[in-house]
Design a protein around this motif. Structure first.
Motif, PDB file in Angstrom:
ATOM      1  N   LYS A  86       0.836  -1.180   0.000  1.00  0.00           N
ATOM      2  CA  LYS A  86       0.000   0.000   0.000  1.00  0.00           C
ATOM      3  C   LYS A  86       0.881   1.244   0.000  1.00  0.00           C
ATOM      4  N   PRO A  87       0.367   2.366  -0.480  1.00  0.00           N
ATOM      5  CA  PRO A  87       1.165   3.603  -0.424  1.00  0.00           C
ATOM      6  C   PRO A  87       1.629   3.927   0.997  1.00  0.00           C
ATOM      7  N   GLU A  88       0.841   3.573   1.994  1.00  0.00           N
ATOM      8  CA  GLU A  88       1.228   3.863   3.385  1.00  0.00           C
ATOM      9  C   GLU A  88       2.350   2.961   3.893  1.00  0.00           C
ATOM     10  N   ASP A  89       2.792   1.996   3.080  1.00  0.00           N
ATOM     11  CA  ASP A  89       3.971   1.199   3.432  1.00  0.00           C
ATOM     12  C   ASP A  89       5.259   1.898   3.003  1.00  0.00           C
ATOM     13  N   THR A  90       5.134   3.010   2.296  1.00  0.00           N
ATOM     14  CA  THR A  90       6.318   3.745   1.848  1.00  0.00           C
ATOM     15  C   THR A  90       7.125   4.232   3.046  1.00  0.00           C
ATOM     16  N   ALA A  91       8.389   3.830   3.109  1.00  0.00           N
ATOM     17  CA  ALA A  91       9.246   4.137   4.252  1.00  0.00           C
ATOM     18  C   ALA A  91      10.653   3.644   3.952  1.00  0.00           C
ATOM     19  N   VAL A  92      11.567   3.980   4.835  1.00  0.00           N
ATOM     20  CA  VAL A  92      12.894   3.370   4.811  1.00  0.00           C
ATOM     21  C   VAL A  92      12.837   2.158   5.744  1.00  0.00           C
ATOM     22  N   TYR A  93      13.234   1.018   5.242  1.00  0.00           N
ATOM     23  CA  TYR A  93      13.190  -0.235   5.999  1.00  0.00           C
ATOM     24  C   TYR A  93      14.593  -0.576   6.473  1.00  0.00           C
ATOM     25  N   TYR A  94      14.692  -0.914   7.765  1.00  0.00           N
ATOM     26  CA  TYR A  94      15.973  -1.213   8.393  1.00  0.00           C
ATOM     27  C   TYR A  94      15.989  -2.640   8.919  1.00  0.00           C
ATOM     28  N   CYS A  95      17.093  -3.308   8.672  1.00  0.00           N
ATOM     29  CA  CYS A  95      17.340  -4.611   9.274  1.00  0.00           C
ATOM     30  C   CYS A  95      17.939  -4.402  10.663  1.00  0.00           C
ATOM     31  N   TRP A  96      17.590  -5.286  11.591  1.00  0.00           N
ATOM     32  CA  TRP A  96      18.056  -5.150  12.973  1.00  0.00           C
ATOM     33  C   TRP A  96      18.450  -6.511  13.519  1.00  0.00           C
ATOM     34  N   GLY A  97      19.504  -6.525  14.316  1.00  0.00           N
ATOM     35  CA  GLY A  97      19.928  -7.735  14.990  1.00  0.00           C
ATOM     36  C   GLY A  97      20.029  -7.496  16.481  1.00  0.00           C
ATOM     37  N   SER A  98      19.446  -8.395  17.278  1.00  0.00           N
ATOM     38  CA  SER A  98      19.429  -8.175  18.724  1.00  0.00           C
ATOM     39  C   SER A  98      20.828  -8.272  19.329  1.00  0.00           C
ATOM     40  N   TYR A  99      21.705  -9.065  18.718  1.00  0.00           N
ATOM     41  CA  TYR A  99      23.074  -9.153  19.197  1.00  0.00           C
ATOM     42  C   TYR A  99      23.767  -7.810  18.986  1.00  0.00           C
ATOM     43  N   GLY A 100      24.063  -7.135  20.046  1.00  0.00           N
ATOM     44  CA  GLY A 100      24.743  -5.851  19.961  1.00  0.00           C
ATOM     45  C   GLY A 100      23.859  -4.721  19.476  1.00  0.00           C
ATOM     46  N   ASN A 101      22.565  -5.023  19.237  1.00  0.00           N
ATOM     47  CA  ASN A 101      21.620  -4.003  18.771  1.00  0.00           C
ATOM     48  C   ASN A 101      22.140  -3.310  17.510  1.00  0.00           C
ATOM     49  N   TYR A 102      22.546  -4.118  16.536  1.00  0.00           N
ATOM     50  CA  TYR A 102      23.063  -3.559  15.294  1.00  0.00           C
ATOM     51  C   TYR A 102      21.933  -3.254  14.308  1.00  0.00           C
ATOM     52  N   TRP A 103      22.195  -2.261  13.447  1.00  0.00           N
ATOM     53  CA  TRP A 103      21.234  -1.846  12.431  1.00  0.00           C
ATOM     54  C   TRP A 103      21.909  -1.828  11.067  1.00  0.00           C
ATOM     55  N   GLY A 104      21.115  -2.122  10.036  1.00  0.00           N
ATOM     56  CA  GLY A 104      21.587  -1.944   8.681  1.00  0.00           C
ATOM     57  C   GLY A 104      21.494  -0.481   8.276  1.00  0.00           C
ATOM     58  N   GLN A 105      21.895  -0.198   7.049  1.00  0.00           N
ATOM     59  CA  GLN A 105      21.931   1.183   6.571  1.00  0.00           C
ATOM     60  C   GLN A 105      20.574   1.668   6.084  1.00  0.00           C
ATOM     61  N   GLY A 106      19.648   0.766   5.889  1.00  0.00           N
ATOM     62  CA  GLY A 106      18.311   1.130   5.450  1.00  0.00           C
ATOM     63  C   GLY A 106      18.146   1.010   3.944  1.00  0.00           C
ATOM     64  N   THR A 107      16.954   0.661   3.522  1.00  0.00           N
ATOM     65  CA  THR A 107      16.632   0.571   2.099  1.00  0.00           C
ATOM     66  C   THR A 107      15.251   1.189   1.880  1.00  0.00           C
ATOM     67  N   GLN A 108      15.154   2.027   0.855  1.00  0.00           N
ATOM     68  CA  GLN A 108      13.917   2.754   0.598  1.00  0.00           C
ATOM     69  C   GLN A 108      12.913   1.864  -0.125  1.00  0.00           C
ATOM     70  N   VAL A 109      11.699   1.854   0.380  1.00  0.00           N
ATOM     71  CA  VAL A 109      10.574   1.204  -0.294  1.00  0.00           C
ATOM     72  C   VAL A 109       9.541   2.283  -0.588  1.00  0.00           C
ATOM     73  N   THR A 110       9.196   2.407  -1.861  1.00  0.00           N
ATOM     74  CA  THR A 110       8.216   3.406  -2.283  1.00  0.00           C
ATOM     75  C   THR A 110       7.084   2.700  -3.024  1.00  0.00           C
ATOM     76  N   VAL A 111       5.862   2.920  -2.553  1.00  0.00           N
ATOM     77  CA  VAL A 111       4.691   2.307  -3.170  1.00  0.00           C
ATOM     78  C   VAL A 111       3.842   3.420  -3.773  1.00  0.00           C
ATOM     79  N   SER A 112       3.670   3.380  -5.073  1.00  0.00           N
ATOM     80  CA  SER A 112       2.892   4.414  -5.758  1.00  0.00           C
ATOM     81  C   SER A 112       1.431   3.993  -5.872  1.00  0.00           C
ATOM     82  N   SER A 113       0.572   4.982  -5.849  1.00  0.00           N
ATOM     83  CA  SER A 113      -0.876   4.698  -5.914  1.00  0.00           C
ATOM     84  C   SER A 113      -1.374   4.677  -7.348  1.00  0.00           C
TER      85      SER A 113
END
Length: 113
Positions: A86-113
């Motif tokens: 859905k268009p409301e899913d448009t966001a930057v999506y981040y991967c996360w790991g509980s070990y050390g609370n690490y995060w990825g750099q993020g990837t943009q997801v854009t949903v057009s209507s």
């Protein structure tokens, strides 16, 4: 150096699908919970889905029935299959790991209507 590397974001029309991937650089993540968060402009990151080392999953209510989180055969890799986008899913999506609370750099997801 620990890294979480995401891939698979992009532009898709409403109703379409995308699959995000996240590969952790260390196998320690295979025995820890990993997950996906997303961030809307001007908002804090919010949980999308998590998966434990044993495969138990948890989803935000807004994505239940549409998104599926899974682990690859290499257990330090996770995926997010996103269907019926859905268009409301448009966001930057981040991967996360509980070990050390690490995060990825993020990837943009854009949903057009």
């Amino acid at each position: 150096q620990v890294q979480l590397v995401e891939s698979g974001g992009g532009l898709v029309q409403a109703g379409g699908s995308l699959r995000l991937s996240c590969a952790a650089s260390r196998t320690i993540f295979s025995i820890n919970t990993m997950g996906w968060y997303r961030q809307f402009p001007g908002k804090q990151r919010e949980l999308v889905a998590t998966i434990t080392s044993s495969g138990a999953t948890n989803y935000a209510d807004s994505v239940k029935g549409r998104f599926t989180i899974s682990r690859g055969n290499a257990k330090n890799t996770i995926y997010l299959q996103m269907n019926s986008l859905k268009p409301e899913d448009t966001a930057v999506y981040y991967c996360w790991g509980s070990y050390g609370n690490y995060w990825g750099q993020g990837t943009q997801v854009t949903v057009s209507s």
